[in-house]
Scaffold this motif. Sequence first.
Motif, short mmCIF file in Angstrom:
data_model
loop_
_atom_site.label_atom_id
_atom_site.label_comp_id
_atom_site.label_asym_id
_atom_site.label_seq_id
_atom_site.Cartn_x
_atom_site.Cartn_y
_atom_site.Cartn_z
N ASP A 333 47.98 31.82 41.86
CA ASP A 333 47.38 32.88 42.68
C ASP A 333 48.37 34.04 42.88
O ASP A 333 47.97 35.22 42.84
CB ASP A 333 46.96 32.32 44.05
N GLU A 334 49.64 33.71 43.11
CA GLU A 334 50.64 34.76 43.32
C GLU A 334 50.83 35.60 42.06
O GLU A 334 50.94 36.83 42.12
CB GLU A 334 51.97 34.13 43.74
N GLN A 335 50.85 34.92 40.91
CA GLN A 335 50.98 35.65 39.66
C GLN A 335 49.75 36.52 39.41
O GLN A 335 49.86 37.67 38.96
CB GLN A 335 51.16 34.67 38.50
N TYR A 336 48.58 35.96 39.72
CA TYR A 336 47.34 36.74 39.53
C TYR A 336 47.40 38.03 40.33
O TYR A 336 47.06 39.11 39.82
CB TYR A 336 46.13 35.91 39.97
N GLU A 337 47.85 37.94 41.58
CA GLU A 337 47.91 39.13 42.42
C GLU A 337 48.89 40.15 41.85
O GLU A 337 48.65 41.36 41.90
CB GLU A 337 48.32 38.74 43.85
N ALA A 338 50.01 39.67 41.31
CA ALA A 338 51.02 40.57 40.75
C ALA A 338 50.47 41.29 39.52
O ALA A 338 50.59 42.52 39.40
CB ALA A 338 52.28 39.80 40.40
N TYR A 339 49.86 40.53 38.62
CA TYR A 339 49.32 41.15 37.41
C TYR A 339 48.15 42.08 37.74
O TYR A 339 48.02 43.17 37.16
CB TYR A 339 48.89 40.07 36.42
N ALA A 340 47.32 41.64 38.68
CA ALA A 340 46.17 42.45 39.07
C ALA A 340 46.60 43.76 39.71
O ALA A 340 45.97 44.81 39.52
CB ALA A 340 45.27 41.67 40.02
N GLN A 341 47.69 43.72 40.48
CA GLN A 341 48.19 44.93 41.12
C GLN A 341 48.54 45.99 40.08
O GLN A 341 48.23 47.18 40.24
CB GLN A 341 49.43 44.61 41.98
N LYS A 344 45.27 47.26 38.31
CA LYS A 344 44.54 48.17 39.18
C LYS A 344 45.24 49.52 39.30
O LYS A 344 44.60 50.57 39.30
CB LYS A 344 44.36 47.54 40.56
#
Length: 395
Positions: A333-341, A344
């Motif tokens: 989840d933490e990696q997802y948020e980083a990549y998604a940031q 976006k």
Amino acid sequence: MTFPEANLCPLASKTPMLSLQGHGVVKGYAIGHAAIMSAAALEVAHYHIRPENIAAECQRLRDAFDEARAELDYIRQNLPADAPREMAALLNVHSLLLSDPMLSEAADELIKTRHYNAEWAITTQGQILSAQFESIHDPYLRERGADIDQIIEKVLRRLSGTPNLLQTAVSLNQSEALIVVARDISPADMLKLRDARFAGFLTDLGGPTSHTAIVARSMNVPAVVGLGNAHSLVRDGDLLLIDGLNGSVLVNPSDAAIAEFKQIRSRYTETRARLQQLRDTPCITRDGIRIRLEANIEVPDESEAALAVGAEGIGLFRSEFLFMGRSQPPSEDEQYEAYAQVVKAMDGRPVTIRTLDLGADKTLVDDASVAVNPALGLRAIRYCLAHPELFATQL
């Protein structure tokens, strides 16, 4: 319309003054007074230990290693929020080297078998390891031999009881900018110096891929490395002019040279400002070929900085920097948020995310060893395939 930096003439040396030449690793110009960083490795005493004192000398060496490692661990655990992104990884490499038996245990053996004093033993073993790095063909990996020298310097400071970095910087006029002059500067020492009044860095050793260069670039401070003997030629308080574009340094320049230098610096500043006006101009060659200019980043927040200078995408997101300097790897989840940031932030522009490139000089906190030749062993995709649980989470 273009404004190539080639039109900016190099630092002139028409007047009879001391001129030094090295590798400019951070562009820019700086003027300030020299603050000399002492080099413990250049003042090592060589003497033999009496047999009855060998055990105590071995313990003295082990204590110095423990203290140096504890200092690095403390710095790494208390990194300020605005510390250079690479700092935790570089500190981790030095901590691992301090734990490597090829350095500590081999030096200990020299005390036991040859009756060397601790300083003599650690410098002798360091020279052996440095020679092994010198034989590596790859220039980047060969440059990592400087890490050996830097941690030996740290151990020697502990052995001598002289942890101070700068000799007489406090005696200089508080309104004057300082330029640090050193044989070499470790990442930990760079961090200690970053809040001081400095205008640039000069080192005898190092090259474009040295850790001094990497950290200086992240701090955007003019720096020239590989000067050879600047540390012995420059005295505390000497006035220095740094040309970070061409790797030139003038020591105690004439008034005419100072005036010319200031003109060059002014033209450089004006050129940078004019180039900023071209930020959003399409990248098209004279024969009409469109080129997409993208940025390389290490953490999500850098995507905003990339956009600020006109990047048209992220050419490389070095994802391993999300993993370093921490006791546990980031969750899915933490990696997802980083990549998604990043995705976006780029708002439809291309983003290339590289899978973990660990090994060599980039390691995780819990990795316990460093290979003599970092090109061998586990690194990059070999590392990922050897740790499927880590790799699968990232994928």
